[in-house]
Design a protein around this motif. Structure first.
Motif, mmCIF file in Angstrom:
data_model
loop_
_atom_site.group_PDB
_atom_site.id
_atom_site.type_symbol
_atom_site.label_atom_id
_atom_site.label_comp_id
_atom_site.label_asym_id
_atom_site.label_seq_id
_atom_site.Cartn_x
_atom_site.Cartn_y
_atom_site.Cartn_z
ATOM 1 N N ASP A 214 17.999 2.140 -14.108
ATOM 2 C CA ASP A 214 17.920 1.408 -14.465
ATOM 3 C C ASP A 214 16.297 0.694 -14.502
ATOM 4 O OD1 ASP A 214 20.251 1.519 -14.975
ATOM 5 O OD2 ASP A 214 20.931 0.001 -13.148
ATOM 6 N N SER A 215 15.781 -0.064 -15.496
ATOM 7 C CA SER A 215 15.398 -0.917 -16.084
ATOM 8 C C SER A 215 15.725 -2.621 -15.096
ATOM 9 C CB SER A 215 14.117 -1.401 -17.511
ATOM 10 O OG SER A 215 14.027 0.557 -17.166
ATOM 11 N N ILE A 216 15.280 -3.269 -14.058
ATOM 12 C CA ILE A 216 15.864 -4.292 -13.735
ATOM 13 C C ILE A 216 14.291 -5.074 -14.345
ATOM 14 C CG2 ILE A 216 16.752 -5.644 -12.327
ATOM 15 C CD1 ILE A 216 17.662 -2.528 -10.950
ATOM 16 N N PRO A 217 14.474 -6.306 -14.442
ATOM 17 C CA PRO A 217 13.246 -7.698 -14.934
ATOM 18 C C PRO A 217 13.119 -7.543 -13.300
ATOM 19 C CG PRO A 217 14.935 -8.462 -16.261
ATOM 20 C CD PRO A 217 15.642 -7.061 -15.735
ATOM 21 N N GLY A 218 11.726 -8.198 -13.277
ATOM 22 C CA GLY A 218 10.760 -8.281 -12.290
ATOM 23 C C GLY A 218 11.296 -9.730 -11.823
ATOM 24 N N GLU A 219 11.811 -9.861 -10.220
ATOM 25 C CA GLU A 219 12.410 -11.066 -10.106
ATOM 26 C C GLU A 219 11.836 -11.888 -8.616
ATOM 27 O OE1 GLU A 219 16.985 -12.247 -8.713
ATOM 28 O OE2 GLU A 219 16.456 -10.050 -9.595
ATOM 29 N N TRP A 220 11.469 -12.540 -7.723
ATOM 30 C CA TRP A 220 10.811 -12.977 -7.198
ATOM 31 C C TRP A 220 12.032 -13.794 -5.825
ATOM 32 C CZ3 TRP A 220 6.030 -11.525 -6.941
ATOM 33 C CH2 TRP A 220 5.703 -12.317 -8.075
ATOM 34 N N GLY A 221 11.613 -13.476 -4.640
ATOM 35 C CA GLY A 221 12.776 -14.777 -4.151
ATOM 36 C C GLY A 221 13.417 -13.083 -3.448
ATOM 37 N N LYS A 222 13.802 -12.211 -4.104
ATOM 38 C CA LYS A 222 14.196 -10.548 -2.997
ATOM 39 C C LYS A 222 13.470 -10.462 -2.112
ATOM 40 C CE LYS A 222 15.619 -8.188 -7.109
ATOM 41 N NZ LYS A 222 15.759 -6.489 -7.672
ATOM 42 N N PRO A 223 14.595 -10.692 -0.741
ATOM 43 C CA PRO A 223 14.267 -10.061 0.326
ATOM 44 C C PRO A 223 13.183 -7.857 0.824
ATOM 45 C CG PRO A 223 16.678 -9.782 1.007
ATOM 46 C CD PRO A 223 15.979 -10.657 -0.945
ATOM 47 N N ASN A 224 12.561 -7.654 1.472
ATOM 48 C CA ASN A 224 12.166 -6.952 1.432
ATOM 49 C C ASN A 224 13.016 -5.654 1.715
ATOM 50 O OD1 ASN A 224 9.106 -7.950 0.527
ATOM 51 N ND2 ASN A 224 8.520 -7.510 2.402
ATOM 52 N N TRP B 89 13.627 9.790 4.524
ATOM 53 C CA TRP B 89 13.997 9.101 6.033
ATOM 54 C C TRP B 89 13.027 7.827 6.363
ATOM 55 C CZ3 TRP B 89 9.734 11.799 8.979
ATOM 56 C CH2 TRP B 89 10.087 11.459 10.828
ATOM 57 N N MET B 90 12.038 7.849 5.826
ATOM 58 C CA MET B 90 10.638 7.064 6.657
ATOM 59 C C MET B 90 11.613 5.701 5.879
ATOM 60 S SD MET B 90 6.829 8.314 6.399
ATOM 61 C CE MET B 90 7.005 8.549 4.594
ATOM 62 N N MET B 91 11.734 6.117 4.358
ATOM 63 C CA MET B 91 12.417 4.518 4.565
ATOM 64 C C MET B 91 13.720 4.178 5.129
ATOM 65 S SD MET B 91 9.693 3.128 2.526
ATOM 66 C CE MET B 91 9.152 3.439 4.088
ATOM 67 N N GLN B 92 14.509 4.059 4.951
ATOM 68 C CA GLN B 92 16.135 4.499 6.111
ATOM 69 C C GLN B 92 15.323 3.874 7.526
ATOM 70 O OE1 GLN B 92 18.629 3.786 3.729
ATOM 71 N NE2 GLN B 92 20.102 5.621 4.551
ATOM 72 N N ALA B 93 14.755 4.747 7.962
ATOM 73 C CA ALA B 93 13.983 4.258 9.231
ATOM 74 C C ALA B 93 14.287 2.763 8.926
ATOM 75 C CB ALA B 93 14.002 5.209 10.443
ATOM 76 N N GLU B 94 12.752 2.343 8.340
ATOM 77 C CA GLU B 94 12.559 1.127 7.815
ATOM 78 C C GLU B 94 13.651 0.231 7.946
ATOM 79 O OE1 GLU B 94 9.206 -0.394 7.682
ATOM 80 O OE2 GLU B 94 7.901 1.562 7.794
ATOM 81 N N LEU B 95 14.839 0.508 7.711
ATOM 82 C CA LEU B 95 15.825 -0.241 7.416
ATOM 83 C C LEU B 95 16.977 -0.171 8.128
ATOM 84 C CD1 LEU B 95 16.770 0.376 3.794
ATOM 85 C CD2 LEU B 95 15.510 -1.414 4.270
ATOM 86 N N GLU C 9 0.729 -1.148 -0.114
ATOM 87 C CA GLU C 9 0.108 -0.158 0.452
ATOM 88 C C GLU C 9 0.790 1.101 -0.129
ATOM 89 O OE1 GLU C 9 -4.259 -2.009 2.225
ATOM 90 O OE2 GLU C 9 -2.557 -0.175 3.778
ATOM 91 N N LEU C 10 2.397 1.024 0.896
ATOM 92 C CA LEU C 10 2.617 2.226 0.851
ATOM 93 C C LEU C 10 3.396 2.609 -0.379
ATOM 94 C CD1 LEU C 10 4.480 4.282 2.621
ATOM 95 C CD2 LEU C 10 5.818 2.780 3.536
ATOM 96 N N MET C 11 3.630 1.593 -1.357
ATOM 97 C CA MET C 11 4.444 1.558 -2.705
ATOM 98 C C MET C 11 3.463 3.016 -3.838
ATOM 99 S SD MET C 11 7.145 0.788 -2.606
ATOM 100 C CE MET C 11 7.550 0.738 -0.766
ATOM 101 N N ASP C 12 1.745 2.307 -3.290
ATOM 102 C CA ASP C 12 1.039 3.047 -4.093
ATOM 103 C C ASP C 12 0.811 4.232 -4.103
ATOM 104 O OD1 ASP C 12 -0.684 1.564 -5.674
ATOM 105 O OD2 ASP C 12 -2.108 0.475 -4.459
ATOM 106 N N ASP C 13 0.913 5.139 -2.172
ATOM 107 C CA ASP C 13 0.912 6.138 -1.870
ATOM 108 C C ASP C 13 2.513 7.260 -2.976
ATOM 109 O OD1 ASP C 13 -1.304 5.939 -0.239
ATOM 110 O OD2 ASP C 13 0.056 5.301 1.749
ATOM 111 N N ILE D 93 13.459 -1.680 -1.049
ATOM 112 C CA ILE D 93 13.452 -0.449 -0.137
ATOM 113 C C ILE D 93 14.389 0.108 -0.235
ATOM 114 C CG2 ILE D 93 12.861 0.782 1.921
ATOM 115 C CD1 ILE D 93 10.396 -0.909 0.955
ATOM 116 N N GLU D 94 15.926 -0.868 -0.148
ATOM 117 C CA GLU D 94 16.935 -0.501 -0.502
ATOM 118 C C GLU D 94 17.054 0.624 -2.096
ATOM 119 O OE1 GLU D 94 20.654 -3.268 0.383
ATOM 120 O OE2 GLU D 94 20.453 -2.731 2.540
ATOM 121 N N ARG D 95 16.505 0.150 -3.472
ATOM 122 C CA ARG D 95 16.941 0.342 -4.229
ATOM 123 C C ARG D 95 15.983 1.584 -4.370
ATOM 124 N NH1 ARG D 95 13.381 -2.167 -10.129
ATOM 125 N NH2 ARG D 95 14.247 -0.350 -11.215
#
Ligand SMILES: [Fe+2]
Length: 155
Positions: free
Chosen positions: A82-92, A141-147, A41-45, A96-98
């Motif tokens: 960059d355009s990077i093809p979607g890939e399953w299995g990456k940790p969240n 700031w918010m995403m770095q705090a998540e990390l 949902e956050l990505m939609d925002d 978020i770092e990307r």
């Protein structure tokens, strides 16, 4: 050319914000696991925010007599995101770092925009750049705090 450097930054932002929007949509789809729903949902925002900025910078470019890039091919060619093809299995955390690195590209564009718009006397573009930069720094700031990281620290 009047506002020549400001126009160039506005067009760079048109490409970078378009690429950013696609990348955020990809993250929205490819997330899995812990906190899926909240991040999804956050990505939609975030994407909504980026799309609003995109429309504002492209229209500002038109107002000062420029021509925004407007095809997917032009966005990909011009953008440094960059355009990077979607890939399953990456940790969240990787998603978020990307996202943070994408936000940092946009902040750097806006910083450059503030500098050149000020130099060229385009105060309306400068104001758009300042506000958008502030919004993105808040998101970083918010995403770095998540990390569990400080806002400026990628280590
Ligand atoms: Fe969705």
């Amino acid at each position: 050319m009047q506002y020549g450097e400001t126009k160039e930054v506005l067009n760079q932002l048109t490409a970078d914000l378009s690429q950013a929007s696609a990348a955020i949509h990809q993250i929205h789809w490819y997330l899995r696991g812990d906190d899926f729903k909240r991040y999804h949902e956050l990505m939609d925002d975030f994407r909504e925010d980026v799309e609003e900025q995109l429309d504002e910078v492209a229209e500002r470019l038109i107002i000062i007599d420029g021509s925004p890039v407007s095809t997917l091919e032009e966005f990909a060619e011009k953008s440094t995101i960059d355009s990077i093809p979607g890939e399953w299995g990456k940790p969240n955390s990787e998603h978020i770092e990307r996202l943070v690195s994408i936000f940092r590209v946009l902040v750097s564009d806006y910083s450059k925009g503030i500098e050149v718009a000020s130099k060229e006397g385009d105060d309306v573009s400068e104001d758009i750049f300042i506000n958008a930069k502030g919004d993105l720094e808040l998101h970083i700031w918010m995403m770095q705090a998540e990390l569990n990281k400080a806002p400026k620290n990628d280590a």
